[in-house]
Design a protein around this motif. Structure first.
Motif, PDB file in Angstrom:
ATOM      1  N   TYR A  62       0.811  -1.204   0.000  1.00  0.00           N
ATOM      2  CA  TYR A  62       0.000   0.000   0.000  1.00  0.00           C
ATOM      3  C   TYR A  62       0.841   1.249   0.000  1.00  0.00           C
ATOM      4  O   TYR A  62       0.555   2.219  -0.670  1.00  0.00           O
TER       5      TYR A  62
ATOM      6  N   ARG B 113       0.026   3.788  -3.141  1.00  0.00           N
ATOM      7  CA  ARG B 113      -0.921   4.828  -2.769  1.00  0.00           C
ATOM      8  C   ARG B 113      -1.222   5.776  -3.927  1.00  0.00           C
ATOM      9  O   ARG B 113      -2.345   6.195  -4.136  1.00  0.00           O
TER      10      ARG B 113
ATOM     11  N   GLY C 171      -8.517  -3.015   3.141  1.00  0.00           N
ATOM     12  CA  GLY C 171      -8.101  -1.785   3.832  1.00  0.00           C
ATOM     13  C   GLY C 171      -8.483  -1.816   5.291  1.00  0.00           C
ATOM     14  O   GLY C 171      -7.724  -1.392   6.154  1.00  0.00           O
TER      15      GLY C 171
ATOM     16  N   GLU D 117      -9.252   3.550   2.349  1.00  0.00           N
ATOM     17  CA  GLU D 117      -8.346   4.338   1.518  1.00  0.00           C
ATOM     18  C   GLU D 117      -9.074   5.557   0.968  1.00  0.00           C
ATOM     19  O   GLU D 117     -10.297   5.618   0.935  1.00  0.00           O
TER      20      GLU D 117
END
Lengths: 676, 436
Positions: free
Chosen positions: B26, B30, B128, B174
Motif C-alpha cells: 500500500y 498509494r 483496507g 483508503e
C-alpha cells in the motif's frame, strides 16, 4: 508726585484691593439670583473676568451662542442644555473642544437633532465626563449608545425614553462605562433581560438602577440583585416581572435601600416575598397600584424588611383593615405612609396603622373618601412629629379634626386640605405651625379672609399657597398673606371671583414670587399685572387665562420687566397681536397658550412664534392650524417647538365663565362628569 | 467450500500474512489509481493460500522479519469470511460469462467490467479495513501482553469515548474509497448504492432468491458462531499526520464509516461547495452546506471579536464571560461612529487591519484636540470648528480597517454606504436652511 499718581490710580480702580478669594466668596453669595450675578460681572472688566473664571455651571438659553459662552466660561463643569431644543453635532463639537477637559456633566434631556457623531465628539473630548442625561432622545439608536460607551469615566447616565435602544446598545455601554453608578433606563422599551443582565454583570459599582417600564422579567433581577452596592432599584410598571420568574430568587442585597415595585401588575405576594427575602436593610418600599390586595397575608411578606422599613407607598391598592393593622404592628419604624387613592381605607384601618407609628412624618391619604374625623383625630394624637399631611378630598372629615391637627402636630410643613371642610377656626389652629411652607386650600368653601389672616400672621415661612376656587377669599385675605408671608413663591387664586387688582398690588411685595395663577379672575386688569411684573423679578409662570381685562398693555409691561418668564397663558383674554409679539422680548419664554384670544391674527401669531426663539410648547386654537403657513409650522417644529391645537366648542363665552365661577354649579358639573 | 471451523484457523494466518504484505504494498501503491490495488488483492489472497497450513500460532515471521501477532482473531475471521464471500461472487460472475460461451458483446463486456470493478472495490475496502490492526501489531512490541500496556499509555489523552486500546479494532479505508460516491454495488448489474439496505431492496429485482427473509436481513449481524462479543470497530483516517490517523501519537479513532467520510472530506479535501446565500462560506460536505444555508444570514448577533451568534442570549453570555468584548451593532443601523467604537472595543483581538484603523482614528481626534485647545481665541471660529469637525466624518468613513475576518465584503460595502451618516432626526436637513 508719583505717590499721588499711585493713589489716584488706586481710587480709580478701587477693586484692585480686593483679593480674588474674597471676590469668589462674594460671588457665591450673589449666585442665588442670576440677575445679580449679571450686574456684578458688568461692574468692571476684572469682575467680569473673575466671574467668568469662577463659574462652574451653565444653563444657556440658545445653542447658537455656545462658542461665545464657553469661550468666556472656560471652567464650565456642568452644562445644562435643557433650554436649547436644537443642539446639533456642531454644537456638541464646540462643547467638546472648548470645555472638554473641565466638563463633568451634560444635560441633553430636552434637546434633539444631535447624532452619534456629535456624541462621539463629546465622549472623546470630555475625558472627565461623569454625568450625561440623554433622556427623551427617542430617535437614538444603538450606534449612538455605542458612542456613549466611549465616555469611560461616566458614572451617571440617564437614558429615559430612548425607545429605539436595544440590548445591543446597552451592552456596549455596559462594557464601555465600567464606572457607572446611577443608570436610568426608564421607558427604554427596547431593552430586555439580556441588556440589563449584562449591565449588572459588567458595572459592579451601580448604586441606583431605574428599570421602570422595561419589558424585563425576573430573570435579569438575579444578576441585578447580586450588585454589591445597589441601593436603589426602580421596577415601576415592569409587567414581565412575575412570581414565577422570581421563584428561584435568593439574594443578599443588604445594600438595597429603596425598592419601587409599583404598577407591577403580575407581581403578587409570592414574588414580593422572594424579592424582599434578602433585602434586610430596605428603607423605602413602593407598591403603588399593585394588583394584590394588601391583606394580612400580604403584610406577612414584609416580615424580612420590617425592621428597617421607613417608608411605604400603597397608593391605589385594595387595602384591608387587617392588612393595615398588621403593617402598623410589624413596621414600627415607619416614617412615611402613602395611601393615596386607596378607596377602601376605613377609619378603623388607618387608626390601627398609625396607633404605634410615633415616628410618622409623612402621611398621604388623598382621596380616601371613607375617612372621617375619627381617624384624623387618631393621626393627630398618635403622630406628633408629623411634617406632611395630604388629605385632599377627605370631605367627611369634620371641622374639629382640623383644629386638633393644628393643635397636636406643631411641626407640620406641608398640608393639603384641598376639597375639605376646614373652616377659619381650623386655619387659626394651623397657623400655630410656624414652619408651614406649603398650604393647599383649594375648593375649601368654608374659609374666609379671617382664616387667611391667621395664616398670614402665623406662618411666615409659607412658600406655596393654593386657594383655587376658595371663593370666600377677597383682597383682604390676600393682602394679609402678602403682608406676613414675604417668602411666598407660588400662589394660586384661580376662580376666586372677588379678587381685584388690590390683591395683585399687595402680592407684588412678595419679591420671591415665581408662579402666579389667577385664571378666571374677572376683575384683574393690567394695572395689577404691571405691579407684579415690575416688582416680582423672579416671575416664571403666569396664568392669566379667562381674565378678560388683561390686554396688550399688560403684556408689554411683562415683556419689559419679567425677563425670567418661562410660561404664560393668555387664553381667552383681550390680548392682540401687539401683546403677543412683544413677548418675543422675553428670552427664556418656553410655553405660550393663546387659545380663543379673539384679537389674534394668523400673521401676528406667526410673528410671535418666529420671534420667540426658545419656544417649546405652543397651545393655539385649531382654526389657526390651517391659517398658519405649513412651512412655519415645520420650521417651529424643527426648532423644537411642539404645537397643541385646541378645539373648544366656544359657545357663548360670557355665560360659561359665569357658570364656571359659581362653585356650586361647577362642583355639580364635575360630579356629573365623574359619574358618567 | 470449506467449513466454518476450518476457516477460523486459516483466517488468522491469512489475515496476518496478507495484512502485513498489504501494508508494504500500500505504501507504494498509494499514488496509483486503478490497477495496482487490483493486483495487490490477488497477491494478498494468494499469500493467504500459501500459509493455510500453519496453525493458529500468532508469532509467525513473515515479510522482512516483521512479527505479526494474532491478537484479534475473531474480527479477522469476520473480515476474511466477508472477503471470501466476495471472491465467490466474482467466481459466480465469471461462471456467468462462461455460460454465455465467451461471446461477449461490447455492452455485456462493459457490464462485466463494471461488475468486476465493483467487486474489486469491495475487496479493497475489506482489505483496507484489515490494515490498521495489522499495522498496530507492527508498531507494538513482540509480546502480546506488553503490547496491551503500551497501547494504553499511548492513548491516555484520548477524549470523548474512553475505549481501552485493544478493546476495539481499527480499520482504515483508503482515500479513493472514502471519496467514492457509492459503497455498495449490485453484483449483477453493478449499480452503486450508498446504503446496503438500498442495495438489498434493489437486489429483489434480480430474482426470487434475493427476496427471502435471509437475503433481506441486515448482513452486519452475521457474526462468527461461537464468538459472543464482537470487538467494537473503530476507524482511522488514511491521512498521515492527522490526529485521526492511527500512527498519530494521540490517536483518536473515528466511530463509523460515515465519520471517516465526513472527517476526511472536511479536513483533507477542498471545500468545493459554496453557500449560495453569502457566497463566502465553503464546505466539503454537502450536508454541512445545507445546514449552513438553513441558518445563513441569521447569525446577526456579532461580537467585537468577530464571533457571530444566531441567538442573542448566546452573544450576551459570551460578552459577559470575556473582558473587553463588546456587542457589535447590527449593520442595518451601523453608523460610522458606532462602527468605529466597536472596532476600538475589540482591542484584544484585532488583527493588523483592525489596529491600523484604530490608530488612524485616534490620531485624528488627538490632533484635532491639540489644535483646538492650543488656539486660545476661538471666537470667530465657526469655520475652524467646521474644519475640526470634518476630520471626524472622514475618519469615520474610513472603514478599510474593519476586521475582514469578522465582516465580509458585503458588510463593508454596507458600512461605506452608511457613511453618508443620516442625522438622527428625520426632518433636520430640510430645516437647517430656514432656521435663523
Amino acid at each position: 508726585m508719583k505717590k499721588a499718581k499711585q493713589i489716584q490710580h488706586m481710587i480709580s480702580k478701587p477693586f484692585d484691593l480686593l483679593s480674588e478669594e474674597l471676590v469668589f466668596i462674594i460671588l457665591d453669595l450673589v449666585a442665588q439670583n442670576p440677575s445679580d450675578l449679571k450686574s456684578f460681572s458688568l461692574t468692571c472688566k476684572w469682575f467680569y473676568q473673575v466671574e467668568a473664571r469662577h463659574r462652574r455651571s451653565l444653563k444657556p438659553l440658545r445653542a447658537e451662542y455656545l462658542p461665545r459662552i464657553l469661550t468666556r466660561y472656560r471652567n464650565t463643569a456642568d452644562l445644562d442644555l435643557s433650554f436649547c431644543p436644537r443642539v446639533t453635532d456642531y454644537a456638541l463639537s464646540v462643547v467638546g473642544c472648548l470645555s472638554g477637559p473641565t466638563l463633568r456633566s451634560v444635560d441633553l434631556s430636552r434637546s434633539f437633532s444631535f447624532s452619534a457623531a456629535g456624541l462621539l465628539r463629546l465622549a472623546v473630548k470630555c475625558v472627565s465626563l461623569v454625568e450625561i442625561d440623554l433622556s427623551n432622545a427617542t430617535e437614538m439608536r444603538d450606534a449612538a449608545a455605542a458612542v456613549v460607551a466611549e465616555a469611560k469615566s461616566l458614572e451617571r447616565l440617564k437614558l429615559g425614553r430612548c425607545k429605539k435602544l436595544t440590548d445591543m446598545g446597552i451592552g456596549c455601554i455596559a462594557v464601555g462605562c465600567r464606572k457607572l453608578k446611577r443608570v436610568s433606563l426608564k421607558w427604554c422599551v427596547g431593552v430586555g433581560d439580556l441588556g440589563v443582565g449584562l449591565l449588572a454583570v459588567k458595572c459592579k459599582d451601580i448604586r441606583s438602577l431605574d428599570l421602570s417600564y422595561l419589558p424585563i422579567t425576573g430573570k435579569c433581577l438575579h444578576d441585578v440583585l447580586k450588585l454589591q452596592h445597589l441601593e436603589e432599584l426602580l421596577l415601576q410598571g415592569c409587567f414581565g416581572v412575575d412570581d414565577d420568574s422570581l421563584k428561584s430568587l435568593t439574594h443578599h442585597c443588604n445594600s438595597l435601600k429603596n425598592l419601587d415595585a409599583s404598577s407591577c401588575q403580575n407581581l403578587t405576594q409570592r414574588g414580593l416575598t422572594s424579592l424582599l427575602s434578602g433585602a434586610g436593610c430596605l428603607e423605602r418600599l413602593d407598591l403603588a397600584h399593585s394588583s394584590s390586595v394588601i391583606s394580612l397575608d400580604f403584610a406577612s411578606s414584609l416580615n424580612k424588611v420590617s425592621s428597617a422599613l421607613q417608608s411605604i407607598r400603597l397608593d391605589g391598592c385594595a387595602v384591608t383593615c387587617d392588612g393595615l393593622k398588621a403593617i402598623g404592628t410589624l413596621c414600627i419604624s415607619l416614617r412615611e405612609v402613602s395611601l393615596s387613592k386607596c378607596v377602601t381605607v376605613t377609619d378603623e384601618g388607618l387608626s390601627c396603622l398609625v396607633m404605634k407609628l410615633k415616628d410618622l412624618r409623612k402621611l398621604d391619604i388623598t382621596c380616601c373618601r371613607k375617612l372621617t374625623g375619627v381617624s384624623i383625630t387618631q393621626v393627630a394624637s398618635s403622630c406628633p412629629l408629623l411634617v406632611s399631611l395630604k388629605m385632599e378630598s377627605c370631605s367627611l372629615v369634620s371641622r374639629d379634626a382640623f383644629w386638633l391637627i393644628g393643635h397636636k402636630c406643631r411641626l407640620l410643613e406641608e398640608l393639603d386640605f384641598t376639597d375639605n371642610e376646614i373652616d377659619d377656626e381650623g386655619l387659626k389652629s394651623i397657623s400655630s405651625c410656624r414652619s408651614l411652607s406649603s398650604l393647599k386650600l383649594g375648593i375649601c368653601l368654608n374659609i374666609t379672609d379671617r382664616g387667611l389672616s391667621y395664616i398670614g400672621m402665623g406662618c411666615s415661612n409659607l412658600r406655596e399657597l393654593d386657594l383655587y376656587r376658595s371663593v370666600g377669599i377677597t383682597d383682604v385675605g390676600i393682602s394679609s398673606i402678602a403682608q406676613g408671608c414675604c417668602h411666598l413663591e407660588t400662589i394660586n387664586i384661580s376662580y376666586c371671583k372677588d379678587i381685584t387688582d388690590k390683591s395683585l398690588v399687595s402680592l407684588s411685595k412678595c419679591s420671591m414670587l415665581q408662579t402666579f395663577e389667577s385664571r378666571g379672575c374677572p376683575h384683574i386688569t393690567c394695572q395689577g399685572l404691571a405691579a407684579i411684573a415690575v416688582r416680582c423679578k423672579r416671575l416664571s409662570k403666569l396664568d392669566l387665562k379667562k381674565c378678560p381685562f388683561i390686554n396688550d398693555s399688560g403684556l408689554l409691561t411683562l415683556a419689559h420687566f419679567s425677563q425670567g418668564l418661562k410660561q404664560i397663558s393668555v387664553s381667552e383674554t383681550g390680548v392682540t397681536d401687539v401683546g403677543l409679539v412683544s413677548l418675543a422680548n422675553i428670552g427664556c419664554l418656553q410655553n405660550i397658550a393663546a387659545v380663543n384670544t379673539r384679537g389674534l391674527s394668523p400673521s401676528g401669531v406667526a410673528a410671535a412664534l418666529v420671534g420667540c426663539g426658545g419656544l417649546r410648547k405652543v397651545k393655539l386654537h385649531a382654526s389657526l392650524r390651517s391659517l398658519l403657513p405649513s412651512s412655519l409650522i415645520n420650521h417651529m417644529e424643527a426648532r423644537g417647538c411642539s404645537f397643541l391645537w385646541k378645539d373648544y366648542n366656544n359657545h357663548n363665552n360670557s355665560n360659561t365663565l359665569q357658570a364656571e365661577l359659581d362653585p356650586k354649579y361647577w362642583k355639580l358639573q364635575l360630579e356629573e362628569d365623574i359619574e358618567l | 467450500m470449506r467449513t466454518k471451523n476450518m476457516e477460523t484457523g486459516e483466517d488468522d494466518l491469512c489475515k496476518n500474512n496478507w495484512g502485513s504484505a498489504s501494508i508494504l504494498d500500500y505504501e507504494m501503491a498509494r499514488e496509483d489509481e486503478e490497477e495496482e490495488p487490483n493486483l495487490h488483492v490477488f497477491k494478498a489472497s494468494s499469500s493467504c493460500q500459501d500459509n493455510n497450513n500453519n496453525g493458529g500460532q500468532a508469532s509467525v515471521d513473515f515479510l522482512q522479519g516483521v512479527k505479526a501477532q494474532a491478537w484479534d482473531p475473531r474480527t479477522m475471521l469476520c473480515n476474511l469470511s466477508f472477503m471470501e464471500h466476495k471472491i465467490h461472487e466474482l467466481q459466480g460472475l465469471v461462471h456467468l460469462i462462461l455460460g454465455r460461451n465467451g461471446q461477449l458483446q461490447d455492452e455485456q463486456r462493459q457490464l462485466v467490467t463494471a461488475d468486476l470493478t465493483s467487486i474489486i472495490i469491495q475487496l479493497i475496502s475489506t482489505a483496507g479495513s484489515l490494515l490498521p490492526s495489522v499495522k498496530h501489531h507492527n508498531m507494538s512490541t513482540t509480546a502480546p501482553g506488553s503490547a496491551f500496556h503500551e497501547m494504553k499509555n499511548e492513548d491516555d489523552a484520548e477524549e470523548g469515548e474512553n475505549l481501552p486500546p485493544g478493546s476495539y479494532e481499527i480499520k482504515q479505508l483508503e482515500k479513493e474509497e472514502i471519496l467514492a460516491p457509492h459503497t455498495n454495488f449490485c453484483t449483477i448489474c453493478g449499480k452503486g448504492f450508498k446504503r446496503d439496505a438500498n442495495l438489498r431492496m434493489h437486489m429483489r429485482g434480480h430474482g426470487d432468491e434475493y427476496k427471502t427473509p435471509a437475503a433481506l436481513a441486515k448482513p452486519t449481524k452475521e457474526t462468527v458462531p461461537g464468538s459472543e462479543q464482537m470487538l467494537v470497530k473503530r476507524y482511522s483516517c488514511p491521512f498521515p499526520g492527522c490526529k485521526r490517523n492511527k500512527d498519530h501519537k494521540k490517536f483518536q479513532p473515528l466511530k463509523t464509516i460515515l465519520c471517516v467520510k465526513n472527517h476526511y472530506k472536511r479536513t483533507h479535501c477542498d471545500k468545493s461547495f459554496t453557500c449560495s446565500r453569502c457566497h463566502t462560506k465553503k464546505f466539503s460536505v454537502i450536508a454541512d452546506l445545507k445546514t449552513h444555508e438553513k441558518h445563513c444570514g441569521k447569525n446577526k448577533w456579532l461580537c467585537s471579536c468577530g464571533t457571530t451568534f444566531s441567538r442573542k442570549d448566546k452573544l450576551f453570555g459570551h460578552i459577559a464571560l470575556f473582558q473587553g468584548h463588546t456587542p457589535a451593532i447590527p449593520l442595518e443601523e451601523t453608523k460610522p461612529s458606532a462602527a468605529a467604537s466597536s472596532q476600538r472595543g475589540s482591542s484584544g483581538c484585532g488583527n493588523n487591519n483592525n489596529n491600523a484603523g484604530m490608530v488612524s482614528f485616534n490620531l485624528g481626534s488627538a490632533t484635532n484636540a491639540n489644535q483646538e485647545t492650543s488656539q486660545p481665541c476661538f471666537m470667530d471660529g465657526k469655520i475652524s470648528f467646521e474644519e475640526s469637525f470634518s476630520p471626524l466624518s472622514s475618519d469615520t468613513c474610513n472603514f478599510g480597517g474593519f476586521p475582514r475576518s469578522i465582516f465580509d465584503d458585503s458588510f463593508q460595502m454596507l458600512i461605506s454606504s452608511a457613511c453618508g451618516c443620516s442625522p438622527i432626526n428625520g426632518g433636520d436637513g430640510s430645516v437647517s436652511d430656514t432656521s435663523v
